[in-house]
Design an enzyme around this catalytic site. Structure first.
Site, PDB file in Angstrom:
ATOM      1  N   SER A   1       0.838  -1.195   0.000  1.00 43.11           N
ATOM      2  CA  SER A   1       0.000   0.000   0.000  1.00 43.11           C
ATOM      3  C   SER A   1       0.875   1.247   0.000  1.00 43.11           C
ATOM      4  O   SER A   1       2.094   1.163   0.098  1.00 43.11           O
ATOM      5  CB  SER A   1      -0.912  -0.006   1.215  1.00 43.11           C
ATOM      6  OG  SER A   1      -0.138   0.028   2.380  1.00 43.11           O
TER       7      SER A   1
ATOM      8  N   HIS B   1      43.911 -44.178  -0.959  1.00 46.33           N
ATOM      9  CA  HIS B   1      45.370 -44.336  -1.077  1.00 46.33           C
ATOM     10  C   HIS B   1      46.134 -43.443  -0.101  1.00 46.33           C
ATOM     11  O   HIS B   1      47.365 -43.543  -0.019  1.00 46.33           O
ATOM     12  CB  HIS B   1      45.826 -44.117  -2.526  1.00 46.33           C
ATOM     13  CG  HIS B   1      46.003 -42.690  -2.923  1.00 46.33           C
ATOM     14  ND1 HIS B   1      45.094 -42.005  -3.705  1.00 46.33           N
ATOM     15  CD2 HIS B   1      47.001 -41.800  -2.651  1.00 46.33           C
ATOM     16  CE1 HIS B   1      45.517 -40.761  -3.885  1.00 46.33           C
ATOM     17  NE2 HIS B   1      46.663 -40.623  -3.255  1.00 46.33           N
TER      18      HIS B   1
ATOM     19  N   THR C   1      -5.153  -0.154   2.699  1.00 44.71           N
ATOM     20  CA  THR C   1      -4.491  -1.356   3.194  1.00 44.71           C
ATOM     21  C   THR C   1      -5.612  -2.276   3.651  1.00 44.71           C
ATOM     22  O   THR C   1      -6.213  -2.060   4.692  1.00 44.71           O
ATOM     23  CB  THR C   1      -3.554  -1.050   4.371  1.00 44.71           C
ATOM     24  OG1 THR C   1      -2.577  -0.114   3.939  1.00 44.71           O
ATOM     25  CG2 THR C   1      -2.861  -2.307   4.859  1.00 44.71           C
TER      26      THR C   1
ATOM     27  N   ASP D   1      39.125 -45.695  -5.214  1.00 44.57           N
ATOM     28  CA  ASP D   1      40.031 -44.945  -4.338  1.00 44.57           C
ATOM     29  C   ASP D   1      39.220 -43.961  -3.498  1.00 44.57           C
ATOM     30  O   ASP D   1      39.187 -42.763  -3.753  1.00 44.57           O
ATOM     31  CB  ASP D   1      41.065 -44.214  -5.207  1.00 44.57           C
ATOM     32  CG  ASP D   1      42.159 -43.564  -4.382  1.00 44.57           C
ATOM     33  OD1 ASP D   1      42.212 -43.819  -3.154  1.00 44.57           O
ATOM     34  OD2 ASP D   1      42.944 -42.795  -4.961  1.00 44.57           O
TER      35      ASP D   1
ATOM     36  N   SER E   1      45.578 -35.023  -3.238  1.00 47.80           N
ATOM     37  CA  SER E   1      44.857 -36.297  -3.223  1.00 47.80           C
ATOM     38  C   SER E   1      43.776 -36.302  -2.163  1.00 47.80           C
ATOM     39  O   SER E   1      43.969 -35.794  -1.056  1.00 47.80           O
ATOM     40  CB  SER E   1      45.809 -37.439  -2.891  1.00 47.80           C
ATOM     41  OG  SER E   1      46.601 -37.717  -3.997  1.00 47.80           O
TER      42      SER E   1
END
Ligand SMILES: *[C@@H]1O[C@H](CO)[C@@H](O)[C@H](O)[C@H]1NC(C)=O
Ligand SMILES: *[C@@H]1O[C@H](CO)[C@@H](O)[C@H](O)[C@H]1NC(C)=O
Ligand SMILES: *[C@@H]1O[C@H](CO)[C@@H](O)[C@H](O)[C@H]1NC(C)=O
Ligand SMILES: *[C@@H]1O[C@H](CO)[C@@H](O)[C@H](O)[C@H]1NC(C)=O
Ligand SMILES: *[C@@H]1O[C@H](CO)[C@@H](O)[C@H](O)[C@H]1NC(C)=O
Length: 755
Positions: A261, A506, A340, A555, A685
Site C-alpha cells: 500500500s 590411497h 491497506t 580410491d 589427493s
C-alpha cells in the site's frame, strides 16, 4: 491509543460492505494546508513528506525515540493535536519490578538503555529464567523473564513479564491466568493462558511493547527460525531415533502476502520483492518443497502466483518463474495503493484454501503456513479477525482437535506498525509468530541470519566470500596429515556430515592407526579420528598381473570422527550427489529430486567445468579443470577416450587396454583440449572435485591419481597434452553404495538421506 485503534477497526467492520470496491476512505483527507511553524523536535529532526498526504516524520538519535512518530495534516491542522512540542525521549525498558517472590536490584523508577538488573529468589522458591538482564536499545530486556516459583503445581509458575500485571495464582489443570500491560504499553502474545493437561501453558508468553519497542533481526531470525523449523518438520517424526516422514502425502502449503500500500515507497517496493525471494530461498534450505501462493495487496489483492496453479500447472511449479514474475511486477502496475485491506488479503487466502479443500485430496494432511508482511494499518475492509477465524475453522474441520492446523506469521514492518495485528497470529507456547521490525532491510537481514546461523540443519555446500575470512569460501575443506616413519603423507578431504570426512583410500597404508591421523578443519579446532574405512574393493595390487603396477579403482575412504563437529560459518559440509540434502541445494522438489536429475544438472555437458582446492604454499586456492565426459558427438567422444588412453603413459604401466586402468568409475581431466587444466600435486589427493551450480557447492569426484608429476617448481602447474588426472566418480553405482552404507545409516550422528 489501543482503544482508539480498536474503535477504528470496529467502525470499519460496520461499514465494510459499503466501502468494498469504493474509493478509499481517507483519500480526500486534506484540503486545507497546515501551518509550518511549531513542528520542530527537541533533540531530533523531522522531514515533511507530501507523497501521500502531508505527513511530518520525526526521528531521533539511537537510544532515543520521538514522543510522536508522525503527524498528519488533517483539514488544516496537525493530528495528533497537541500543545506539547515534539521531543526525543530516552528509550526505557518495561518495569521489571513486577517480579514476585524475590528481589530486583537495583530498584529504580525507570530503567534506561544499558541499565542492568539482578534477580534473586526468597528462600523456598526456585529460580528460572535470566538472573541478570540488560535494557537493550530496542526497548526490551535481554534474556528471558526471571521467575521465582514453587514447583508444586502441574504447570510452572508463568511469572510476570516486565511491565505486565497478572490475575490468577493457581497453576493446576484448567486454571487461567490473565495478563494486561502498563499504561501505554501493548500486550503482544496471549492475554489469557490456561494450564493444560500436559503441564504446559496454552498460548505464548505475553510481552509488553511500547510504541518504540521493536525486534532486532537477531531476535526475529532466532524466533522465526525455531518456529518455522518446528512447522516444516511437523510431518516428520522421530522413530527409533531416525527422522522419517510421517506421511509421504503430507504436503506444505505456504501463502506469502505482502502489503504494497501507499505507505510502502518505491525503493521499499523493490526491497519487498527481494524479501519474498529471500524468504523462498530460506525455506528451500529446510529440505522441504512446499507449494506456494504469493500475492501483493493494497486496496485490492494482486496475484503473483496462486496455489491451485502452482499445484496443477507444471510450468508454474518453478521457483525461477516466481522470481521472473516478481521482477515483472512493477511499482506502477500495483493498482490502487491508497488502501491497506488486510481483511481482503485473508479473504483471498480463505478462498484459495476453499479451492484446495475441494481439489487437493491430501488437504487433510497438509500443513498450512501464512506469512504476511504489513505495517498493519488497515484503513479499509474491516476487521480481519473473523476471516482468520474462518480460516482456522476451514482447516480444523478436517482435523482432530488439538493437532497443528495452520500457522499465521505476521511481520509488522515500520516504526509505526499497528501492534493490534498481533491478535491475528498463531499463539503457541515457546514460539513467536509476530515480529515488529523497523524496516524491510531488517526483514531481509532476519532471513540472511536464519541461513547463516542455522547450524543445526547443516545446509550443505554453502559458501561465503568474506575477504577477511577466506575459510568461509570452502568451509568443508579438511587437511589431513598422516604421521609415519620415515615419511608421512598429506591429503585433502571434505566434510560430508558432522561425523564423516571423505577422502581417498590411497592416503592410508596398511598399519596406519587413527592416532596417526591429524585433521584440520578450522584453526584450533581439535578433532580426532575414530577410524578410517576404505572401499572394500580398493586394492592397489589387484591388477599387477595385467601390467598395472598401481591400480586406483575405488580410491575412496571415509574418516569417522570421534565427536561430531559443531557447524558454523567456517565449518559446514559439502553436498554429495543423490541425497535429499542436495536436492534442496538444487532447489528440486521431492518429486523432481532424483539421482538421475542430479546428474543431468551437475554433469550437464560433454565438458564440465569443475575445480578442487589445493594448498598453494600456505594459502588455499582453486585448481580449475574440465571434466571430459562420454559424448555422442564424435569429436568430443574422443576427448574422454583420449583422456583415458593417456593412462597408459604412467610410470611403469605396461597394460595395453586403457579401460583396464581407468574404468567409468573415474572422471578424467587434464590435457590441452579444449583448454589447459590445472594439474593435481601430491597433497591434493583425496580432495573434493566440485561443481557450483548456482551458489552451492556439490562434490562430484575425489582427486585420485595422475599420469605425470608436473609439480616440480610449481604449486599450480598447467597441463601438457598428455598430463591427465583421474578422479573417483561419485555418480558411479559402486561408490554410491559405499557412501550410502556409511553416510545414509541412521546409527550414527546425522545421516544423509540418499535418493
Ligand atoms: C550502551 O552500551 C554500548 C556498548 O557499551 C554503548 O556503545 C552505548 O553508547 C551505550 N548506550 C548508552 C545510552 O549508554
Ligand atoms: C549482578 O550480577 C552480575 C553478574 O552475575 C554481577 O557481576 C553484578 O555485580 C551483580 N550486580 C548487583 C548490583 O548485584
Ligand atoms: C497417498 O497418495 C496415494 C496416491 O495419491 C494414495 O494411494 C495413498 O492412499 C495416499 N496415502 C495416504 C496415507 O493417504
Ligand atoms: C525507525 O526507527 C529506527 C530506530 O529508531 C530508525 O533508525 C529508523 O530511521 C526509523 N525508520 C523510519 C522509517 O522512520
Ligand atoms: C589384491 O589383489 C591381489 C591380486 O588379485 C590379491 O592377491 C590380494 O589378495 C588382494 N588383496 C586384498 C587385500 O584383497
Amino acid at each position: 491509543m489501543e482503544s482508539k485503534r480498536r474503535l477504528n477497526w470496529f467502525m470499519l467492520a460496520v461499514i465494510c460492505p459499503l466501502i468494498t470496491g469504493a474509493p478509499p476512505l481517507l483519500s480526500q483527507e486534506e484540503v486545507k494546508p497546515c501551518p509550518t511553524e511549531g513542528l520542530s523536535i527537541t533533540g531530533g529532526s523531522f522531514v515533511i513528506s507530501h507523497s501521500h498526504g502531508t505527513i511530518v516524520k520525526y526521528s531521533c538519535p539511537e537510544d532515543f525515540y520521538p514522543n510522536f512518530l508522525t503527524r498528519k495534516c488533517l483539514d488544516g491542522s496537525w493530528d495528533p493535536k497537541t500543545k506539547k512540542t515534539a521531543e526525543c525521549k530516552k528509550v526505557t525498558c518495561p518495569n521489571p519490578r513486577v517480579f514476585e517472590n524475590g528481589e530486583v536490584t537495583p530498584y529504580k523508577d525507570r530503567y534506561y538503555v544499558n541499565d542492568t538488573t539482578n534477580y534473586t529468589c526468597n528462600s523456598d522458591y526456585v529460580f528460572r529464567g535470566s538472573q541478570y538482564r540488560v535494557c537493550k536499545p530496542n526497548g526490551k530486556w535481554s534474556g528471558s523473564t526471571p521467575i521465582c516459583g514453587r514447583n508444586s503445581d502441574l504447570c510452572p509458575d508463568p511469572g510476570f513479564p516486565p511491565g505486565s500485571h497478572r490475575t490468577g495464582n493457581m497453576f493446576n489443570i484448567d486454571d487461567k491466568v490473565t495478563y494486561s500491560c502498563d499504561n501505554k504499553l501493548t500486550l503482544i502474545g496471549s492475554k489469557q493462558r490456561v494450564c493444560q493437561e500436559d503441564g504446559q501453558w496454552s498460548g505464548t508468553e505475553p510481552q509488553c511493547y511500547a510504541e518504540f519497542t521493536y525486534d532486532t533481526p537477531e531476535e526475529a531470525s532466532q524466533a522465526f527460525g525455531n518456529s518455522l523449523k518446528t512447522n516444516l518438520e511437523i510431518h516428520k517424526q522421530h522413530q527409533e531415533g531416525k527422522l522419517v516422514r510421517l506421511d509421504q502425502n503430507g504436503t506444505l502449503d505456504i501463502y506469502i502476502y505482502v502489503d504494497v500500500s501507499d505507505s510502502i515507497e518505491e525503493k521499499d517496493f523493490t526491497t519487498a520483492k527481494d524479501v519474498i525471494k529471500k524468504l523462498i530461498e530460506t525455506i528451500s534450505y529446510y529440505q522441504v518443497s512446499p507449494n506456494y501462493e504469493i500475492q501483493m495487496f493494497a486496496t485490492e489483492v494482486k496475484e503473483i502466483v496462486n496455489m491451485r496453479n502452482f499445484k496443477a500447472v507444471p510450468a508454474e511449479r518453478n521457483l525461477g518463474k516466481i522470481s521472473e514474475r516478481l521482477d515483472a511486477f512493477s511499482y506502477e502496475t500495483k493498482g490502487d495503493r491508497s488502501g491497506t485491506n488486510i481483511c481482503q488479503a485473508f479473504k483471498t487466502i480463505l478462498e484459495s484454501m476453499g479451492i484446495e479443500k475441494i481439489n487437493d485430496k491430501n488437504f487433510a494432511q497438509t500443513q498450512h503456513v501464512i506469512i504476511m508482511f504489513t505495517d498493519g494499518d488497515a484503513n479499509m475492509g474491516g476487521n480481519p479477525k473473523p476471516k482468520v477465524d474462518e480460516i482456522k475453522h476451514l482447516i480444523a474441520d478436517e482435523r482432530k482437535l488439538g493437532e497443528y492446523v495452520s500457522d499465521i506469521y505476521i511481520f509488522g514492518v515500520g516504526n509505526d506498525t499497528n501492534l493490534d495485528i498481533d491478535d491475528l497470529v498463531t499463539k503457541r507456547d515457546g514460539e513467536k509468530h509476530f515480529f515488529k521490525l523497523p524496516n524491510l532491510n531488517d526483514v531481509q537481514e532476519t532471513f540472511d541470519q536464519m541461513i547463516d546461523e542455522d547450524s543445526s540443519n547443516q545446509l550443505c555446500g554453502l559458501q561465503q566470500n568474506d575477504p577477511d575470512n577466506m575459510r568461509r569460501a570452502f568451509p568443508w575443506l579438511a587437511q589431513i596429515k598422516i604421521t609415519r616413519h620415515p615419511a608421512g603423507s598429506n591429503c585433502m578431504g571434505s566434510l560430508v556430515t558432522p561425523t564423516y570426512i571423505l577422502t581417498a583410500a590411497h592416503c592410508f597404508r596398511f598399519g596406519d592407526t587413527p592416532e596417526k591421523i591429524t585433521i584440520t578443519l578450522k584453526k584450533n579446532m581439535g578433532i580426532q579420528a575414530q577410524q578410517y574405512i576404505s572401499h572394500p574393493d580398493y586394492n592397489v595390487t589387484a591388477k599387477r598381473h595385467l601390467g598395472i603396477p598401481e591400480f586406483y579403482e575405488f580410491d575412496i575412504a571415509l574418516i569417522q570422527l570421534k565427536e561430531p563437529v559443531i557447524m558454523d560459518l567456517n565449518v559446514r559440509p559439502i553436498c554429495i550427489p543423490c541425497t535429499k540434502e542436495t536436492s534442496g541445494s538444487l532447489k528440486l522438489s521431492d518429486r523432481d529430486g532424483t539421482c538421475k536429475k542430479h546428474k543431468e544438472i551437475l554433469m550437464n555437458a560433454d565438458i564440465v567445468n569443475a575445480a578442487f582446492k589445493s594448498d598453494l604454499g600456505g594459502k588455499i586456492g582453486n585448481k580449475e579443470i574440465k571434466i571430459k565426459q562420454v559424448s555422442h558427438c564424435a569429436v568430443l567422444f574422443l576427448q574422454r577416450d583420449a583422456c583415458v588412453e593417456d593412462a597408459k603413459k604412467a610410470l611403469g604401466m605396461t597394460a595395453t587396454n586403457a579401460k583396464d586402468i581407468v574404468s567409468d568409475n573415474f572422471l578424467c581431466s587434464g590435457g590441452t583440449e579444449p583448454n589447459t587444466d590445472h594439474i593435481a600435486c601430491k597433497g591434493d589427493s583425496g580432495g573434493a572435485t566440485f561443481v557450483v551450480p548456482g551458489n552451492r557447492m556439490v562434490q562430484v569426484g575425489i582427486v585420485s591419481w595422475g599420469v605425470k608429476d608436473m609439480c616440480k617448481g610449481s604449486f599450480k602447474p598447467l597441463s601438457v597434452e598428455d598430463s591427465r588426472d583421474y578422479h573417483t566418480n561419485l555418480f558411479s553405482p559402486a561408490i554410491y553404495t559405499f557412501l550410502k552404507e556409511y553416510l545414509g545409516n541412521g546409527r550414527l550422528g546425522t545421516p544423509l538421506s540418499f535418493l
